[in-house]
Scaffold this motif. Sequence first.
Motif, short mmCIF file in Angstrom:
data_model
loop_
_atom_site.label_atom_id
_atom_site.label_comp_id
_atom_site.label_asym_id
_atom_site.label_seq_id
_atom_site.Cartn_x
_atom_site.Cartn_y
_atom_site.Cartn_z
N GLN A 148 29.78 39.71 27.10
CA GLN A 148 31.09 40.33 27.29
C GLN A 148 31.63 40.11 28.70
N ASN A 149 30.75 39.73 29.63
CA ASN A 149 31.18 39.53 31.01
C ASN A 149 31.32 38.06 31.40
N THR A 150 31.07 37.16 30.46
CA THR A 150 31.02 35.74 30.80
C THR A 150 32.35 35.23 31.34
N ALA A 151 33.45 35.63 30.73
CA ALA A 151 34.76 35.14 31.17
C ALA A 151 35.03 35.52 32.62
N GLU A 152 34.71 36.77 32.98
CA GLU A 152 34.92 37.19 34.36
C GLU A 152 33.97 36.48 35.31
N HIS A 153 32.70 36.28 34.87
CA HIS A 153 31.75 35.56 35.72
C HIS A 153 32.26 34.15 36.03
N VAL A 154 32.70 33.44 35.01
CA VAL A 154 33.17 32.07 35.20
C VAL A 154 34.40 32.04 36.09
N THR A 155 35.34 32.93 35.83
CA THR A 155 36.57 32.96 36.63
C THR A 155 36.26 33.24 38.09
N GLN A 156 35.34 34.17 38.35
CA GLN A 156 34.98 34.48 39.73
C GLN A 156 34.34 33.29 40.41
N LEU A 157 33.46 32.57 39.72
CA LEU A 157 32.82 31.39 40.30
C LEU A 157 33.85 30.31 40.62
N LEU A 158 34.75 30.06 39.69
CA LEU A 158 35.79 29.06 39.91
C LEU A 158 36.71 29.47 41.06
N ALA A 159 37.08 30.75 41.10
CA ALA A 159 37.95 31.22 42.18
C ALA A 159 37.25 31.15 43.52
N TYR A 160 35.95 31.42 43.54
CA TYR A 160 35.18 31.31 44.78
C TYR A 160 35.27 29.90 45.34
N HIS A 161 35.06 28.91 44.48
CA HIS A 161 35.08 27.52 44.96
C HIS A 161 36.50 27.06 45.27
N TYR A 162 37.46 27.51 44.49
CA TYR A 162 38.86 27.20 44.81
C TYR A 162 39.20 27.70 46.21
#
Length: 330
Positions: A238-252
């Motif tokens: 249930q948290n995967t979408a937020e995990h992925v978005t946070q990782l992508l935003a971190y690198h962005y």
Amino acid sequence: MGKMLSIIIPHYAETPANLTPAFSSINNQVGIDWNQIEVVLVNDANPDALPPREWLDVWHNLGIRTVVAKTNAGPGVARQLGIDNAIGDYVLFIDADDCLHSVGVLGAFLQEINQKHPDLISTPWLEEMHYPDGRYSYITHDNERTWMFGKAFRRRWLEGANIRMHPELRVHEDSYFNALAFSLASLAIHMPVTSYVWRWNPTSTVRRNNGEYRFNSAVTFIRGHALALERLAVEVPQNTAEHVTQLLAYHYASMLQKQWKERPEDIKQAEDALIKYLGQYFDLVDPLPEEKRADIVNNELIKHVRYEMITETWGSWWKRMKREQNAKAD
């Protein structure tokens, strides 16, 4: 009475002089019962660098035990060896060339442990910077979840949840470990007590060669998070979408920094790694509510860059990443 806290210090080639600030910062703690504390000094397969017995005896109240690894495998495996040999209810890590921030740090940790019994405790910590003119300054990291600095973990919980350092990650093993720990903890508390100082050492892995590490190891950093995400997508889907978005935003946000913008080849390599290791999760990002997605991105921008430095918006960057992923898939 059993040990409440095991302090794990991995080392490889540090001399007793190098180790003294860390040991002094522990020895100078006030208001604690030393019977509750042990120090586990883990030698990363360099027994010639073990401090002499007479030096260790100086710190007789610290309950020091030494462990020697059979093969040199880096700080992550050394830390895991320390965890496996610890007997304290909680484990806390200090790098061999760093130190605790003040004399009340361990007392504060023990108070939180006794009162709340959390799975993990995180705290603010300081990053020491040194400039060519001789000046020092300190950057406060308030609530980060990447480094091992300023964090304590309940040992039995780590064992029960099978949270361990990844043996394939010689660097960024702490990022992998913390990604699992913070995501799987039933009770994680943030204690507003600055506890740790990452001291300036120009020859350390992270800082030598003017900080080339941040660029050279970016692919491993991304892979480490992807390895953690593989497990989290199963255990807390249930948290995967937020995990992925946070990782992508971190690198962005990271790649908007001046040091990155001056290295387009490194940016390309990191973006290719994002597609390779995280591309399978890209379809989960856009269905997130727009407000939630914006909050995640803005939080990373606040931590990493000044807004006037932004040369590519999140929307533009994200569309480009999806186009490149589709092109590679074709």
